[in-house]
Scaffold this motif. Structure first.
Motif, mmCIF file in Angstrom:
data_model
loop_
_atom_site.group_PDB
_atom_site.id
_atom_site.type_symbol
_atom_site.label_atom_id
_atom_site.label_comp_id
_atom_site.label_asym_id
_atom_site.label_seq_id
_atom_site.Cartn_x
_atom_site.Cartn_y
_atom_site.Cartn_z
ATOM 1 N N GLY A 238 0.796 -1.129 -0.063
ATOM 2 C CA GLY A 238 0.085 0.074 0.092
ATOM 3 C C GLY A 238 0.731 1.091 -0.099
ATOM 4 O O GLY A 238 0.244 2.388 -0.237
ATOM 5 N N GLN A 239 2.108 1.197 0.302
ATOM 6 C CA GLN A 239 3.015 2.269 0.220
ATOM 7 C C GLN A 239 2.860 2.930 -1.138
ATOM 8 O O GLN A 239 3.235 2.429 -2.310
ATOM 9 C CB GLN A 239 4.550 1.877 0.806
ATOM 10 C CG GLN A 239 5.444 3.020 0.563
ATOM 11 C CD GLN A 239 6.768 2.784 1.302
ATOM 12 O OE1 GLN A 239 6.878 1.566 1.736
ATOM 13 N NE2 GLN A 239 7.769 3.357 0.922
ATOM 14 N N GLU A 240 2.819 4.283 -1.135
ATOM 15 C CA GLU A 240 2.765 4.978 -2.343
ATOM 16 C C GLU A 240 4.064 5.486 -2.994
ATOM 17 O O GLU A 240 5.089 5.862 -1.979
ATOM 18 C CB GLU A 240 1.558 6.004 -2.428
ATOM 19 C CG GLU A 240 0.372 5.589 -2.041
ATOM 20 C CD GLU A 240 -0.570 6.710 -2.159
ATOM 21 O OE1 GLU A 240 -0.040 7.847 -2.393
ATOM 22 O OE2 GLU A 240 -1.966 6.713 -2.335
ATOM 23 N N LEU A 241 4.352 5.545 -4.197
ATOM 24 C CA LEU A 241 5.531 5.942 -4.788
ATOM 25 C C LEU A 241 5.116 7.705 -5.233
ATOM 26 O O LEU A 241 3.983 7.871 -5.153
ATOM 27 C CB LEU A 241 5.892 5.315 -6.137
ATOM 28 C CG LEU A 241 6.871 3.867 -6.031
ATOM 29 C CD1 LEU A 241 5.974 3.098 -5.141
ATOM 30 C CD2 LEU A 241 7.109 3.361 -7.282
ATOM 31 N N GLU A 242 6.062 8.056 -5.307
ATOM 32 C CA GLU A 242 5.970 9.862 -5.596
ATOM 33 C C GLU A 242 5.215 9.880 -6.964
ATOM 34 O O GLU A 242 5.703 9.562 -8.069
ATOM 35 C CB GLU A 242 7.242 10.246 -5.836
ATOM 36 C CG GLU A 242 7.465 11.734 -5.781
ATOM 37 C CD GLU A 242 8.773 12.177 -5.702
ATOM 38 O OE1 GLU A 242 9.294 12.461 -6.974
ATOM 39 O OE2 GLU A 242 9.410 12.469 -4.690
ATOM 40 N N THR A 243 4.283 10.702 -6.968
ATOM 41 C CA THR A 243 3.197 11.050 -8.206
ATOM 42 C C THR A 243 4.429 11.629 -8.991
ATOM 43 O O THR A 243 4.854 12.646 -8.553
ATOM 44 C CB THR A 243 2.009 11.559 -7.913
ATOM 45 O OG1 THR A 243 1.126 10.694 -6.879
ATOM 46 C CG2 THR A 243 1.450 11.907 -8.888
ATOM 47 N N TRP A 330 12.816 5.616 -6.879
ATOM 48 C CA TRP A 330 12.319 5.323 -5.483
ATOM 49 C C TRP A 330 13.077 4.277 -4.885
ATOM 50 O O TRP A 330 13.535 4.426 -3.745
ATOM 51 C CB TRP A 330 10.670 4.733 -5.630
ATOM 52 C CG TRP A 330 10.143 4.152 -4.483
ATOM 53 C CD1 TRP A 330 9.526 4.535 -3.592
ATOM 54 C CD2 TRP A 330 10.110 2.575 -4.357
ATOM 55 N NE1 TRP A 330 9.086 3.697 -2.701
ATOM 56 C CE2 TRP A 330 9.483 2.572 -2.902
ATOM 57 C CE3 TRP A 330 10.609 1.466 -4.869
ATOM 58 C CZ2 TRP A 330 9.295 1.229 -2.315
ATOM 59 C CZ3 TRP A 330 10.272 0.288 -4.206
ATOM 60 C CH2 TRP A 330 9.862 0.202 -3.142
ATOM 61 N N THR A 357 1.047 7.324 -11.321
ATOM 62 C CA THR A 357 0.995 7.004 -9.927
ATOM 63 C C THR A 357 1.585 5.551 -9.708
ATOM 64 O O THR A 357 1.476 4.587 -10.653
ATOM 65 C CB THR A 357 -0.425 6.934 -9.564
ATOM 66 O OG1 THR A 357 -1.117 6.161 -10.385
ATOM 67 C CG2 THR A 357 -0.815 8.479 -9.631
ATOM 68 N N SER A 359 2.292 2.266 -6.537
ATOM 69 C CA SER A 359 2.202 1.750 -5.046
ATOM 70 C C SER A 359 2.865 0.358 -5.059
ATOM 71 O O SER A 359 2.973 -0.268 -6.047
ATOM 72 C CB SER A 359 0.688 2.004 -4.745
ATOM 73 O OG SER A 359 0.024 0.959 -5.448
ATOM 74 N N VAL A 360 3.018 -0.062 -3.752
ATOM 75 C CA VAL A 360 3.658 -1.256 -3.639
ATOM 76 C C VAL A 360 2.305 -2.161 -3.484
ATOM 77 O O VAL A 360 1.365 -1.911 -2.460
ATOM 78 C CB VAL A 360 4.490 -1.348 -2.283
ATOM 79 C CG1 VAL A 360 4.771 -2.654 -1.952
ATOM 80 C CG2 VAL A 360 5.582 -0.778 -2.331
ATOM 81 N N VAL A 361 2.222 -3.188 -4.153
ATOM 82 C CA VAL A 361 0.937 -4.120 -4.148
ATOM 83 C C VAL A 361 1.305 -5.438 -3.663
ATOM 84 O O VAL A 361 0.369 -6.111 -3.272
ATOM 85 C CB VAL A 361 0.603 -4.348 -5.791
ATOM 86 C CG1 VAL A 361 0.177 -3.066 -6.213
ATOM 87 C CG2 VAL A 361 1.454 -4.929 -6.554
ATOM 88 N N CYS A 374 5.783 -3.499 -7.590
ATOM 89 C CA CYS A 374 5.252 -2.035 -7.640
ATOM 90 C C CYS A 374 4.409 -2.085 -8.642
ATOM 91 O O CYS A 374 4.700 -2.346 -10.055
ATOM 92 C CB CYS A 374 6.401 -1.180 -7.652
ATOM 93 S SG CYS A 374 7.391 -0.973 -6.279
#
Length: 428
Positions: A238-243, A330, A357, A359-361, A374
């Motif tokens: 759920g951690q998001e990467l930088e948009t 990232w 966008t 995120s870690v899935v 990711c």
């Protein structure tokens, strides 16, 4: 998406039995299957970088807006775990020569003329990495098709999906990557007809001062992890990467990409004339009556509409580079990108603004090293998803140290019965 026509398929408009130039039919698809497992060599006409020079790596990275110091700053790279400059993962796409390979007499003309005059759109990638590309590496590649199947396409009615594999080694005989690229084949006339009869596309968005300022603020805030390790123990699902934003895209962005990645189909003057003799089906007369390549879909709005786009559009590999950059920025210098699977699902045209966008899935702990998956998506200013992908990363561990690349497969990605080169590192 990007458009391509294979040189051998386009060199002569000679129609095998049942095959019609510019048409996609069962005979053409069956003829195309003859190419499976047949090497289509890269030579000095068709490759951009024979060697991974410092300049070539920097030009490639800057061509899609990446100034990661691991690719571009010698002092920073020398202090990293790699001990020197390495190339961004996508650098391989325009690199490598094919060594001398013995030819069977029966290979001559195999698949020739299949789907000649039919457009090809780059539709996705499936890449496995086993080594980095280091500054100074001399690169080798074998390129061949592994399959083709008919399908339906929203870009032009009936279509076909082929998969072209490229296998890359360095001069020491070490396998670097196995790269499968998906291509959608469509009839240009059919796509143009659909473009004329379908509902008119939305008008091109004109960006306000506030919108441009917002994009600029995102550019100013972009960060590169660099030498600061990102440990796998600190990552959660759920951690998001930088948009990120890329655009609004202008013709200059296409020029910059070509400066870094190159295209062997675009030559001027005498070289253009020579290339037309070699792959004539790739060229046609433009609105001014001059010879021009099919690659002009990337800067010629009228020609791009003839293949179903709203206007001139980008290269599929450019979006792969954007998505990969989001992940490499990232993950940091100590991490390893081990795999990439992406799909190009729509046109990204001149004037479009792409929002990336991620995120870690998933964190996969079933293998020899934990791998972080990711998910990255690209949407344009209308909210349409134009591409997406999953990137598999090995991060450093506080407990176990630095990750290593996976071991390469024993067959090196080659199909059964493919010949062994008579020279170069693969012959060893």
């Amino acid at each position: 998406m990007t458009t391509s026509v294979e040189p051998e398929a386009a060199a002569e408009q000679v129609e095998p039995e049942g095959v019609t130039f510019g048409r996609l039919n069962d005979a053409g698809i069956e003829k195309f299957r003859e190419k499976i497992g047949l090497d289509w060599p890269y030579n000095r006409w068709t490759t951009w970088n024979e060697q991974a020079t410092r300049d070539g790596i920097r030009h490639y990275a800057h061509g899609f807006g990446d100034d990661n110091p691991l690719w571009t700053e010698p002092d920073h790279a020398a202090a990293s775990r790699w001990g020197g400059i390495i190339a961004p993962p996508g650098f391989l796409e325009g690199a490598g020569l094919t060594p001398e390979i013995p030819r069977n007499p029966g290979d001559k003309g195999r698949g020739k003329g299949a789907l000649a005059g039919v457009h090809m759109f780059w539709a996705g990638d499936h890449i496995r990495f086993f080594r980095p590309v280091r500054e100074g590496d001399r690169l080798w590649v074998r390129r061949f098709y592994v399959g083709i199947e008919p399908k339906e396409s929203r870009f032009g009615g009936r279509s076909a999906l082929s998969v072209r594999r490229r296998v890359y080694w360095n001069d020491a005989g070490e396998l670097i990557a196995i790269w499968d690229a998906d291509f959608v084949h469509t009839e240009r006339d059919t796509a143009a007809k659909r473009n004329r009869t379908k509902e008119a596309p939305p008008p091109q968005h004109v960006y306000t001062d506030e919108e441009v300022a917002e994009v600029d603020a995102h550019y100013a805030a972009e960060t590169v992890r660099g030498g600061e390790a990102r440990y796998v123990e600190d990552v959660t699902v759920g951690q998001e990467l930088e948009t990120r934003y890329r655009g609004p895209m202008v013709i200059g962005d296409i020029i910059a990409w070509l400066q870094g990645n190159g295209r062997h189909e675009i030559y001027p003057y005498r070289l253009n004339h020579k290339n037309r003799q070699r792959m004539g089906g790739f060229y046609s007369r433009n609105a001014d009556g001059a010879w021009d390549s099919a690659m002009r879909v990337h800067w010629d709005d009228e020609y791009a509409r003839s293949v179903g786009a709203r206007r001139a559009y980008d290269y599929g590999m450019l979006r792969n580079a954007w998505m990969t950059q989001l992940v490499t920025d990232w993950m940091g210098d100590d991490a390893i990108l081990v795999a990439c699977d992406d799909k190009i699902t729509g046109f990204n045209t001149i004037g479009d603004l792409t929002k990336l966008t991620g995120s870690v899935v998933e964190i996969d702990t079933t293998g020899e090293w934990p791998e972080v998956l990711c998910r990255v998506e690209c949407h344009n200013q209308f909210g349409d998803r134009t591409s997406h992908g999953t990137f598999r990363v090995r991060l450093p561990s506080r407990e176990r140290g630095l990750p290593e690349f996976p071991e390469p497969p024993a067959d090196h990605g080659l199909l059964p019965g493919m010949p062994t080169p008579v020279s170069g590192p693969w012959a060893r």
